[in-house]
Structures are given as structure tokens and as C-alpha cells.
Write a protein that holds these residues in place. Structure first.
Motif, short mmCIF file in Angstrom:
data_model
loop_
_atom_site.label_atom_id
_atom_site.label_comp_id
_atom_site.label_asym_id
_atom_site.label_seq_id
_atom_site.Cartn_x
_atom_site.Cartn_y
_atom_site.Cartn_z
N ASP A 174 0.81 -1.18 0.08
CA ASP A 174 -0.02 -0.01 -0.31
C ASP A 174 0.69 1.04 -0.11
O ASP A 174 2.06 1.29 0.06
CB ASP A 174 -0.82 -0.16 1.38
CG ASP A 174 -2.17 0.89 1.11
OD1 ASP A 174 -2.18 1.52 0.14
OD2 ASP A 174 -3.37 0.52 1.79
N ASN A 175 0.28 2.37 -0.44
CA ASN A 175 0.99 3.63 -0.28
C ASN A 175 0.94 4.31 1.19
O ASN A 175 0.04 4.85 1.72
CB ASN A 175 0.40 4.72 -1.33
CG ASN A 175 0.98 6.21 -1.22
OD1 ASN A 175 1.80 6.30 -0.66
ND2 ASN A 175 0.30 6.93 -2.07
N PHE A 176 1.98 4.43 1.84
CA PHE A 176 2.02 5.02 3.19
C PHE A 176 2.69 6.41 3.32
O PHE A 176 3.11 6.87 4.21
CB PHE A 176 2.86 4.12 4.03
CG PHE A 176 2.25 2.75 4.74
CD1 PHE A 176 1.65 2.97 5.64
CD2 PHE A 176 2.17 1.68 3.78
CE1 PHE A 176 0.79 1.61 6.22
CE2 PHE A 176 1.57 0.60 3.98
CZ PHE A 176 0.99 0.51 5.26
N ASN A 309 -3.27 -6.05 10.83
CA ASN A 309 -2.13 -6.62 11.40
C ASN A 309 -1.06 -7.04 10.24
O ASN A 309 -0.03 -6.54 10.61
CB ASN A 309 -2.56 -7.78 12.37
CG ASN A 309 -2.78 -7.73 13.85
OD1 ASN A 309 -1.95 -6.99 14.48
ND2 ASN A 309 -4.15 -7.78 14.46
N ASP A 310 -1.73 -7.65 9.48
CA ASP A 310 -0.76 -7.93 8.15
C ASP A 310 -0.20 -6.85 7.73
O ASP A 310 0.79 -6.54 7.38
CB ASP A 310 -1.62 -8.85 7.30
CG ASP A 310 -0.76 -9.24 6.11
OD1 ASP A 310 0.21 -10.04 6.24
OD2 ASP A 310 -1.07 -8.84 4.90
N ALA A 311 -1.30 -5.97 7.39
CA ALA A 311 -0.66 -4.55 6.75
C ALA A 311 0.36 -3.83 7.42
O ALA A 311 1.42 -3.20 7.10
CB ALA A 311 -2.13 -3.68 6.62
N PHE A 312 0.29 -3.76 8.77
CA PHE A 312 0.86 -3.00 9.54
C PHE A 312 2.30 -3.75 9.78
O PHE A 312 3.26 -3.00 9.76
CB PHE A 312 0.36 -3.01 11.16
CG PHE A 312 1.22 -2.21 12.16
CD1 PHE A 312 1.53 -0.87 11.83
CD2 PHE A 312 1.59 -2.74 13.40
CE1 PHE A 312 2.38 -0.14 12.52
CE2 PHE A 312 2.12 -1.93 14.32
CZ PHE A 312 2.59 -0.55 13.92
N GLN A 313 2.27 -4.95 9.96
CA GLN A 313 3.61 -5.97 9.86
C GLN A 313 4.53 -5.72 8.52
O GLN A 313 5.58 -5.67 8.62
CB GLN A 313 3.34 -7.15 9.99
CG GLN A 313 4.66 -8.10 10.06
CD GLN A 313 5.27 -7.72 11.25
OE1 GLN A 313 4.89 -7.46 12.57
NE2 GLN A 313 6.66 -7.15 11.36
N LEU A 316 5.91 -2.31 8.91
CA LEU A 316 7.04 -2.26 9.80
C LEU A 316 8.40 -2.80 9.33
O LEU A 316 9.48 -2.48 9.37
CB LEU A 316 6.68 -3.13 11.21
CG LEU A 316 5.73 -2.59 12.08
CD1 LEU A 316 5.60 -3.40 13.33
CD2 LEU A 316 6.17 -1.09 12.64
N ASP A 317 8.15 -3.89 8.29
CA ASP A 317 9.28 -4.25 7.62
C ASP A 317 9.88 -3.90 6.59
O ASP A 317 11.07 -3.79 6.31
CB ASP A 317 8.86 -5.68 7.13
CG ASP A 317 8.31 -6.86 8.15
OD1 ASP A 317 8.97 -6.71 9.10
OD2 ASP A 317 7.65 -7.90 7.91
N HIS A 318 8.91 -2.64 6.08
CA HIS A 318 9.40 -1.70 5.01
C HIS A 318 9.49 -0.26 5.35
O HIS A 318 9.48 0.55 4.63
CB HIS A 318 8.52 -2.08 3.89
CG HIS A 318 8.67 -3.49 3.17
ND1 HIS A 318 7.83 -4.30 3.70
CD2 HIS A 318 9.16 -4.08 2.32
CE1 HIS A 318 7.88 -5.57 3.21
NE2 HIS A 318 8.79 -5.54 2.20
#
Length: 326
Positions: A174-176, A309-313, A316-318
């Protein structure tokens, strides 16, 4: 099915959120010949280049996930870019697919194709029954044109080109960007930064009462492949020649307040949520009617909190990639 797994399948827009999810899903299902091409390899705005790519690769199926996308600010600032680039991308790919003999193609659109004041939940039949939301009208018109391109090639040339219209998507890739992201990545970023700073309050625009529907992009990929794999008789039994698109969503929604509370849990924020009612709420509700998709045998399986939770992880990884983008 075994022969289909070895046929060349082109995923246009494989680096985007939806395209990358489709590639992941296809690989998980055992597809062995997935074709992709980045912008440095293939300019989708170049009709000749796109035609040559199709001629060279003997493509069997196409997932048309490539598009120029952005939030309200980008759509308002660059309306000519949004309508031109999206029209060119879809026209070039669909025409090249037809000219090279591709029989099956899936076009991915957007729920913004529906009128601003469409009855809720929005049925496929609402298309072209009212005026569009002005802020993204050029983008929406381009997506409507994509649906009609597919329908027209089917009618005139006997092709089997299908269209799916997703609700609000979120998930990996996604675009953060702090200024140009949609509501879920924007909230995940804001709450995460609040936790990092030790803030005791997060202010959210609007009253928190508008209701929205959200679909994890992995569910979108699964739905897209499900629709693509349906036999033609089954697909046509649930669509019409001039109303061939299918909504993809969860069929349920939540308030922005409920969304924010869930994001707070996911990110570990334990402070106060303040809703600034002086800021605009937008449309009170935006929900897709997904009864047609359910009748075709598919339902979403990823719950909102699980998906967040999946999107947030993934974020965090990127997150190093997103630093300094403001």
C-alpha cells in the motif's frame, strides 16, 4: 487445469498493491509462466510497444491491474493525467490482447465508478444512473471506459473479457506516503508515529460516524482469480452483455471510529482518540452489494483486524522506504 498452469499469464501492474497480490496468489496456485514488465521494460502508454510485447510472448490470459492511482489531492491536481494515462493503458492492453488472440482478460476497476448518491449498498446496476463524485470524476470515467471496452470487444469480437470492481483496498505494498495515502495506511502511519513519540492523543478528521467497507488485497487477488477461472457459461449466467462487471468486497462496513479503534489496538496506541467534527466527513456510507459474487461461489475470508495486523507488519518491515517522504 494442469495445462492452464503452464500458459503465459500477463499481470499488468505487478509492482502495485493489487498486481503484486495477484502474482503472489498465482504463484501459490502453481502458475509457472507469469509474465511481468516494469515501466523500464514496457511503457504501457506506447501502443506499438504494448502490441509488440503481446506478439512476442504468446500470452494466454491477462490481469489488467495497471493504473495511475492517487488520493483526492492528486486527482484534483492532475485530472488530465489521470484520465489520459488510464484510458491509454487500458485501451492499449485490451486492443493488443485482442489483436494477438488473447481470449480471456480481467480488467480491475474501482468502486468510484458508481454515482455519488448511489443507493446503498451499491449494486452493479447503479452504473451510469447518476453523476459521479467530482473530485475523482476523470479517473472514474476512465474506469467506466475500461468496463465498456471489455463489453464492446465481447459483443463485436466474441472475446471473454471480464471486469471486477473492488471496494476500498489495503494491505502489503500500500501507499504509506504521509500526504497522499488513503485512510487505512494514513491511520496506521499516524498511530505508529504517535506510539513512537509517546503521544497521549491522536486527532482524526471528521465525526467518526461515516461508514466504509475495506477489503484486504489478498482477498481481492483471490476473488480476481476466482472470477477469471469461472467457465464462460457460469459467468454469463450472472452478468449481462451490457452489465458485465462484478463487485468485489466484504459486504460489511464499519464506522471510521470503529476503524480507528481497531488501528489503535493493532499499533499498540493506548491514548485518547479525538474526532475533529469541524473537518468534513465525506459520503455518509459507501458499501458494495456483493450478492452477485457470492452467487458465483466466492466470499472474503480475511477479517478487518487480521488484515490490519498483516498490513501493519508489512509496513514495519518496509518502513525505511517511507522515511523522509513528507
Amino acid at each position: 487445469m494442469a495445462s492452464e498452469l503452464n500458459q503465459p499469464v500477463f499481470v499488468a501492474g505487478h509492482r502495485g498493491m493489487v498486481g503484486s497480490a495477484i502474482v503472489r496468489r498465482l504463484r501459490a496456485l502453481g502458475y509457472a509462466n507469469i509474465l511481468t514488465a516494469g515501466r523500464d521494460e514496457l511503457n504501457l502508454l506506447d501502443q506499438r510497444a504494448v502490441g509488440a510485447f503481446f506478439d512476442e510472448n504468446q500470452i494466454a490470459q491477462v490481469y489488467l491491474a495497471a493504473a495511475k492511482v492517487g488520493g483526492i489531492h492528486a486527482n484534483n491536481t492532475y485530472p488530465a493525467d489521470f484520465i489520459y494515462e488510464n484510458l491509454m493503458i487500458e485501451a492499449n492492453i485490451i486492443e493488443a490482447a485482442h489483436q494477438s488472440g488473447v481470449q480471456r482478460l480481467l480488467f480491475l476497476g474501482s468502486s468510484c465508478i458508481y454515482p455519488k448518491h448511489a443507493e446503498q449498498p451499491m449494486k452493479e446496476e447503479a452504473l451510469l444512473t447518476g453523476t459521479l463524485e467530482p473530485t475523482n470524476e476523470p479517473y472514474a470515467i476512465a474506469k467506466i471506459a475500461g468496463i465498456k471496452l471489455c463489453e464492446s470487444y465481447n459483443r463485436q469480437h466474441g472475446r471473454d473479457y471480464r471486469s471486477v470492481m473492488p471496494t476500498n483496498l489495503y494491505g502489503p505494498h500500500d501507499n504509506f506516503h504521509p500526504d497522499n495515502s488513503h485512510v487505512i495506511p494514513a491511520l496506521l502511519l499516524r498511530f505508529h508515529e504517535a506510539v513512537q513519540r509517546g503521544d497521549d492523543e491522536v486527532v482524526i478528521w471528521g465525526s467518526g460516524t461515516p461508514m466504509r467497507e475495506f477489503l484486504h488485497v489478498d482477498d481481492m487477488a483471490a476473488a480476481s482469480i476466482h472470477v477469471m477461472q469461472l467457465d464462460e457459461v457460469t459467468y454469463q449466467a450472472h452478468t449481462q452483455p451490457m452489465l458485465s462487471h462484478i463487485n468485489v468486497g466484504t459486504g460489511t462496513d464499519c464506522t471510521i471510529r470503529e476503524l480507528a479503534e481497531t488501528v489503535a489496538r493493532v499499533t499498540g496506541f493506548q491514548g485518547n482518540l479525538t474526532f475533529d467534527s469541524s473537518k468534513p466527513d465525506g459520503t455518509p456510507r459507501k458499501l458494495m452489494d456483493v450478492s452477485r459474487l457470492k452467487a458465483l461461489g466466492w466470499e472474503a475470508s480475511i477479517g478487518l483486524e487480521e488484515g490490519l495486523n498483516d498490513a501493519f507488519q508489512w509496513f514495519l518491515d518496509h518502513q525505511e522506504h517511507f522515511r523522509g517522504q513528507a
